[in-house]
Structures are given as C-alpha cells and as structure tokens.
Design a protein around this motif. Structure first.
Motif, PDB file in Angstrom:
ATOM      1  N   LEU A 109       0.818  -1.212   0.000  1.00 58.77           N
ATOM      2  CA  LEU A 109       0.000   0.000   0.000  1.00 58.77           C
ATOM      3  C   LEU A 109       0.854   1.264   0.000  1.00 58.77           C
ATOM      4  O   LEU A 109       0.509   2.257  -0.657  1.00 58.77           O
ATOM      5  CB  LEU A 109      -0.930  -0.015   1.206  1.00 58.77           C
ATOM      6  CG  LEU A 109      -1.955  -1.156   1.232  1.00 58.77           C
ATOM      7  CD1 LEU A 109      -2.725  -1.145   2.540  1.00 58.77           C
ATOM      8  CD2 LEU A 109      -2.899  -1.075   0.036  1.00 58.77           C
ATOM      9  N   GLU A 110       1.979   1.238   0.719  1.00 59.33           N
ATOM     10  CA  GLU A 110       2.838   2.424   0.778  1.00 59.33           C
ATOM     11  C   GLU A 110       3.498   2.706  -0.580  1.00 59.33           C
ATOM     12  O   GLU A 110       3.571   3.864  -1.013  1.00 59.33           O
ATOM     13  CB  GLU A 110       3.904   2.238   1.854  1.00 59.33           C
ATOM     14  CG  GLU A 110       3.353   2.331   3.273  1.00 59.33           C
ATOM     15  CD  GLU A 110       4.397   2.007   4.325  1.00 59.33           C
ATOM     16  OE1 GLU A 110       5.589   1.895   3.951  1.00 59.33           O
ATOM     17  OE2 GLU A 110       4.034   1.865   5.505  1.00 59.33           O
ATOM     18  N   GLU A 157       2.440   1.626  -3.528  1.00 58.71           N
ATOM     19  CA  GLU A 157       1.356   1.994  -4.437  1.00 58.71           C
ATOM     20  C   GLU A 157       0.998   3.472  -4.275  1.00 58.71           C
ATOM     21  O   GLU A 157       0.825   4.205  -5.256  1.00 58.71           O
ATOM     22  CB  GLU A 157       0.139   1.111  -4.178  1.00 58.71           C
ATOM     23  CG  GLU A 157      -1.017   1.357  -5.134  1.00 58.71           C
ATOM     24  CD  GLU A 157      -2.188   0.452  -4.822  1.00 58.71           C
ATOM     25  OE1 GLU A 157      -2.728  -0.164  -5.753  1.00 58.71           O
ATOM     26  OE2 GLU A 157      -2.579   0.346  -3.627  1.00 58.71           O
ATOM     27  N   SER A 158       0.902   3.927  -3.026  1.00 61.69           N
ATOM     28  CA  SER A 158       0.586   5.325  -2.748  1.00 61.69           C
ATOM     29  C   SER A 158       1.689   6.253  -3.252  1.00 61.69           C
ATOM     30  O   SER A 158       1.415   7.319  -3.815  1.00 61.69           O
ATOM     31  CB  SER A 158       0.373   5.525  -1.251  1.00 61.69           C
ATOM     32  OG  SER A 158       0.145   6.879  -0.933  1.00 61.69           O
ATOM     33  N   GLU A 177       1.222   6.444  -7.066  1.00 58.22           N
ATOM     34  CA  GLU A 177      -0.049   7.067  -7.450  1.00 58.22           C
ATOM     35  C   GLU A 177      -0.059   8.567  -7.164  1.00 58.22           C
ATOM     36  O   GLU A 177      -0.598   9.357  -7.948  1.00 58.22           O
ATOM     37  CB  GLU A 177      -1.205   6.380  -6.728  1.00 58.22           C
ATOM     38  CG  GLU A 177      -1.520   4.992  -7.231  1.00 58.22           C
ATOM     39  CD  GLU A 177      -2.207   4.990  -8.588  1.00 58.22           C
ATOM     40  OE1 GLU A 177      -2.759   6.031  -8.970  1.00 58.22           O
ATOM     41  OE2 GLU A 177      -2.172   3.943  -9.266  1.00 58.22           O
ATOM     42  N   GLU A 178       0.518   8.972  -6.044  1.00 59.83           N
ATOM     43  CA  GLU A 178       0.564  10.402  -5.716  1.00 59.83           C
ATOM     44  C   GLU A 178       1.338  11.177  -6.773  1.00 59.83           C
ATOM     45  O   GLU A 178       0.920  12.269  -7.190  1.00 59.83           O
ATOM     46  CB  GLU A 178       1.195  10.604  -4.341  1.00 59.83           C
ATOM     47  CG  GLU A 178       0.282  10.249  -3.191  1.00 59.83           C
ATOM     48  CD  GLU A 178       0.935  10.468  -1.847  1.00 59.83           C
ATOM     49  OE1 GLU A 178       2.043  11.062  -1.798  1.00 59.83           O
ATOM     50  OE2 GLU A 178       0.344  10.057  -0.834  1.00 59.83           O
TER      51      GLU A 178
END
Length: 203
Positions: free
Chosen positions: A156-157, A159-160, A163-164
C-alpha cells in the motif's frame, strides 16, 4: 508466503543481478499487472526492449522519468531519457505511458521499479540506474528486491508513492510527456546512438 516466514521476502542484489531481476520482473508481467518505474536514467537496450514487450502483451506500464535537463549543475541535453521515451511513445500503445518529474535545478534520482499484481508486489530499489554501465557489472551498485502480499503495508505504501506522483495528488509532482517534446529529436537521437555505440557517456 509461508506463515512461518516473515511478512516480506527480501533479497540483496548487486551489479549484474540487478539487470537479471529487472528483466525477469518485466518479462513475467502480464496484462493484469501494472508496472511503475521511477528512474533517473533509463538506457539499457535490453531493459527498454523488455518494457516494449511487456506493454505489447497488455501490461500497464507507467514510467516517471527525470527529464535530464541537468546533472549536478551541468546541462545534459535530455540524455538519455528523452530519446528513449520518444522511442517508447512512438509505439502508440495506450497502456505505455511516460510522465516527467517536475524538476527545477535538482534531479529526480530514484532507481525504483514495482510490479503490482493480484498475487502481490515485486519491487526493486537502490543505487542502480537502469543503464548498461550500472547493470552490466561495471559499477558496484546494490539494490534491494522485495516481494510482498497484496494489501500488505509495503504494498500500500509503494502503491501510494507512485499514485501520488502519477496523479499529482497534493502537489505538481509530474508533467505530461508532451511537456518536453523535442524540436531537435533527430539530432538528439543521433547523439544518443553515437554515445551508446562509442561508450562516451555515463550510461
């Protein structure tokens, strides 16, 4: 991942092993996967070919590249990322996309690639630029390779993180490919090819 093992599988990679791992990640990606890469230099021809092949199989490939406007205060004329990006974008594949990091006088210096799939995450990051000099046993570069389950903290980290930057969530991190369209592309392409053949470059 075996319940008796740790949450993540981690491997230290040096020199040519970085190339082997990156190519394997790309070559084994499928149409259901997303490949993200954040790179200072992208130039190794076999890695570029593996990116093309992955995109042609239907893998979603998203590259965030330094525009190579300057390197440690020196003008580097867009080499090597601009001609490489042009070569990739000329394929006309909607699932192969390039964005430029929105640099000022600094460089966008990561050497990170991640493959997100239904089975989990594969990511490599460290000191190895995606160039022949850095990944073909010329430099003592070291990366970490990590595998993690989907939904894990590191999945998740990372991916974030991507994506950011890709969506400019919270800041103007990246610019569209068209921002650095090159009016002298044939000249730049010739210089790039000459540097690759002659070895008179840092990549």
């Amino acid at each position: 991942m075996d319940e008796n093992e740790g949450e993540y599988a981690v491997q230290v990679l040096t020199e040519g092993e970085n190339f082997t791992r990156v190519q394997k990640m790309l070559d084994e990606s499928s149409a259901d996967d997303i490949v993200y890469a954040a790179l200072y230099f992208l130039a190794d021809p076999d890695i570029v070919d593996s990116i093309k092949a992955a995109a042609e199989r239907g893998t979603e490939v998203r590259l965030i590249l330094d525009p190579n406007e300057n390197a440690f205060g020196m003008d580097v004329f867009g080499m090597p990322n601009r001609p490489v990006a042009e070569d990739l974008m000329d394929l006309g594949l909607p699932n192969l996309q390039v964005r430029w990091y929105n640099t000022g006088d600094e460089q966008f210096h990561p050497k990170t690639m991640a493959v997100f799939s239904s089975s989990g995450l594969q990511v490599t990051a460290g000191s190895a630029n995606f160039t022949s000099r850095n990944m073909r046993d010329n430099n003592l570069d070291t990366n970490l390779y990590v595998e993690a389950d989907q939904g894990s903290d590191i999945y998740l980290e990372i991916e974030s993180f991507f994506e950011e930057m890709w969506t400019n969530d919270g800041a103007d991190y990246t610019l569209p490919y068209e921002h650095y369209l090159n009016p002298h592309s044939s000249w730049r392409e010739w210089v790039y090819r000459f540097q690759k053949i002659s070895g008179l470059s840092t990549y």
